[in-house]
Design a protein around this motif. Structure first.
Motif, PDB file in Angstrom:
ATOM      1  N   SER A 211      66.035  25.106  41.062  1.00 32.92           N
ATOM      2  CA  SER A 211      67.459  25.416  41.111  1.00 32.92           C
ATOM      3  C   SER A 211      67.778  26.639  40.256  1.00 32.92           C
ATOM      4  N   LEU A 212      68.983  27.153  40.417  1.00 28.36           N
ATOM      5  CA  LEU A 212      69.465  28.310  39.646  1.00 28.36           C
ATOM      6  C   LEU A 212      68.498  29.488  39.734  1.00 28.36           C
ATOM      7  N   GLY A 216      66.553  27.049  36.387  1.00 25.89           N
ATOM      8  CA  GLY A 216      67.201  25.795  36.059  1.00 25.89           C
ATOM      9  C   GLY A 216      66.295  24.784  35.397  1.00 25.89           C
ATOM     10  N   LEU A 220      64.010  28.272  31.753  1.00 25.10           N
ATOM     11  CA  LEU A 220      65.119  28.252  30.796  1.00 25.10           C
ATOM     12  C   LEU A 220      64.694  27.618  29.476  1.00 25.10           C
ATOM     13  N   GLY A 302      71.209  23.851  42.846  1.00 20.44           N
ATOM     14  CA  GLY A 302      71.819  24.822  41.939  1.00 20.44           C
ATOM     15  C   GLY A 302      73.126  24.330  41.368  1.00 20.44           C
ATOM     16  N   TYR A 303      73.966  23.730  42.210  1.00 17.66           N
ATOM     17  CA  TYR A 303      75.238  23.190  41.725  1.00 17.66           C
ATOM     18  C   TYR A 303      75.010  22.102  40.680  1.00 17.66           C
ATOM     19  N   SER A 305      72.299  21.529  38.807  1.00 14.95           N
ATOM     20  CA  SER A 305      71.698  22.057  37.586  1.00 14.95           C
ATOM     21  C   SER A 305      72.710  22.847  36.767  1.00 14.95           C
ATOM     22  N   PHE A 306      73.552  23.621  37.431  1.00 17.30           N
ATOM     23  CA  PHE A 306      74.545  24.401  36.698  1.00 17.30           C
ATOM     24  C   PHE A 306      75.511  23.482  35.960  1.00 17.30           C
ATOM     25  N   SER A 309      73.471  21.995  32.903  1.00 18.83           N
ATOM     26  CA  SER A 309      72.844  22.994  32.029  1.00 18.83           C
ATOM     27  C   SER A 309      73.800  24.088  31.581  1.00 18.83           C
ATOM     28  N   PHE A 310      75.088  23.961  31.909  1.00 17.56           N
ATOM     29  CA  PHE A 310      76.015  25.049  31.618  1.00 17.56           C
ATOM     30  C   PHE A 310      75.973  25.512  30.157  1.00 17.56           C
ATOM     31  N   VAL A 313      72.690  27.515  29.763  1.00 14.42           N
ATOM     32  CA  VAL A 313      72.723  28.745  30.556  1.00 14.42           C
ATOM     33  C   VAL A 313      73.689  29.747  29.932  1.00 14.42           C
TER      34      VAL A 313
END
Length: 421
Positions: A211-212, A216, A220, A302-303, A305-306, A309-310, A313
């Motif tokens: 992801s990301l 993700g 990271l 991606g959604y 994980s975001f 993990s915001f 990130v």
């Protein structure tokens, strides 16, 4: 004083001592050979032919998806380009040595909880019955993985000082190791889950590992530790040199643990809604990348994980932005007193006009030669900054003199080129 390119790479490094270099090479060769034996003999050869086929397909998909984060790191590294060999070594540390060290340790400590491949509707019952090893693995497995991955970044930090300038370099090295680790780890994850259940959990594979745009997960986590080491290299405050790497590693570990917990929670919620196995929402084949379901799943990952993990990130993004500001300031400040042939007035005006997403170029010569001159100018500026902020005289430094000579040599070669049409 002229220094060859290879000597510049090893300047101020313990590896410039042949005895130390031989010792390090032997240790790395032993680690690589032992890791290769573990991966091939105890993992690949243990897979049934059908599971091996799933592994190879996953390896191909992971390799292709890894091009995206590789390209992003290459762009981040545009002002002061690292050696392509160092990129390869970092990637191989992740794919070979880190996986070869971590996998048997995790397998011995948590044989029943490895990868947490709970795929069916009775997931809550399974986790309840195995809650001890499951959650122990979710806490300690990240620590083991971050230690062995981070060790590769730390070795570069210690041994190649001239190639580890700051936060951005640290993130790039850590992310490269993370991308390499993810390539093998995610492929084994899919193959082992298939061997246990008879179905390949592509949904989980994409959500938890790719992801990301590939940032993700492992890229990271280890990138955050690399940033801590990079901050320690940039700072002149003694306590920060110790605190920054520790804080970076702990932040990467926290991100990893959070990712594991949120990944399992995502599976809980999805299974509760769907009420059945999530293993194969689409059938991967030769048309995998043209399959709309593939991209839908990748975007959904991606959604998810975001969301979890915001904070991590955002922290990485902020530090990368600040590192870009730092790089441009150092280049502006340290090249201002340089004269031709090191830098022309027109070129320095381009330095002043440089922006976050912009890469300056010397007009009238080939792109490759322009990139070489700009890279050498930036290397010179960062070297001068480091010496000045550690109380040393740049005028007496052999590496500073060598970079000036390199720029002069490159400048002379421009006379052999006709201007581009």
């Amino acid at each position: 004083m002229s220094i060859a390119a290879g000597s510049r790479f090893l300047f101020d490094s313990p590896l410039s001592n042949p005895r130390v270099a031989r010792l390090i090479a032997i240790v790395l060769a032993i680690l690589a050979e032992a890791s290769l034996i573990v991966l091939v003999k105890f993992q690949l050869m243990s897979l049934a032919p059908s599971s091996l086929g799933v592994f190879l397909r996953a390896l191909l998909v992971s390799g292709l998806l890894s091009i995206i984060p590789f390209a992003a790191l290459w762009f981040l590294d545009r002002r002061e380009r690292e050696s392509i060999w160092l990129y390869i070594v970092m990637f191989l540390w992740g794919t070979l040595i880190a996986t070869g060290i971590a996998s048997p340790i995790i397998g011995i400590l948590f044989p029943k909880a490895t990868h947490l491949a709970f795929l069916h509707s009775d997931i809550l019952k399974q986790v309840t019955q195995n809650s001890g090893p499951t959650f122990a693995a979710m806490l300690l497995t990240p620590a083991i993985e971050e230690f062995v991955k981070g060790l590769g970044v730390f070795i570069v930090f210690l041994l190649l000082k001239s190639e580890f300038d700051g936060v951005r370099d640290g993130f790039i090295y850590g992310a490269l190791i993370g991308i390499g680790y993810n390539l093998i780890d995610s492929s084994f994850y899919l193959a082992q889950a298939y061997a246990q259940t008879g179905v390949a959990p592509w949904w989980q594979y994409l959500v938890t590992h790719h992801s990301l745009m590939g940032f993700g997960g492992h890229a990271l986590y280890t990138g955050l530790f690399g940033m801590g080491l990079g901050l320690a290299r940039q700072t002149t405050i003694p306590w920060q040199r110790i605190a920054a790497p520790v804080a970076g590693w702990l932040t990467g570990l926290l991100a990893h643990i959070t990712g594991s917990l949120m990944g399992l929670l995502t599976i809980f919620l999805a299974v509760s809604v769907v009420g059945k196995s999530l293993a194969a929402p689409f059938s991967p084949g030769s048309d995998l990348f043209s399959n709309p379901s593939f991209w839908a799943l990748l975007l959904s990952g991606g959604y998810i994980s975001f969301f979890w993990s915001f904070p991590f990130v955002a922290l990485a993004g902020l530090m990368l932005w600040r590192s870009g500001e730092w790089e441009r300031k150092v280049i502006r400040d340290e090249l201002v007193d340089e004269v031709e042939p090191v830098i022309t007035l027109q070129e320095y005006q381009a330095v002043l006009a440089d922006r976050m997403l912009h890469t300056r170029r010397i007009q009238g010569i080939s792109k490759a030669l322009s990139a070489s001159i700009v890279n050498a100018q930036n290397e010179l500026a960062i070297r001068k900054w480091r010496l000045s902020h550690h109380g040393k005289d740049p005028a007496a430094d052999p590496l500073v003199a060598s970079w000036r000579e390199e720029i002069t040599r490159l400048r002379a070669s421009t006379l052999e080129q006709a201007p581009e049409s």
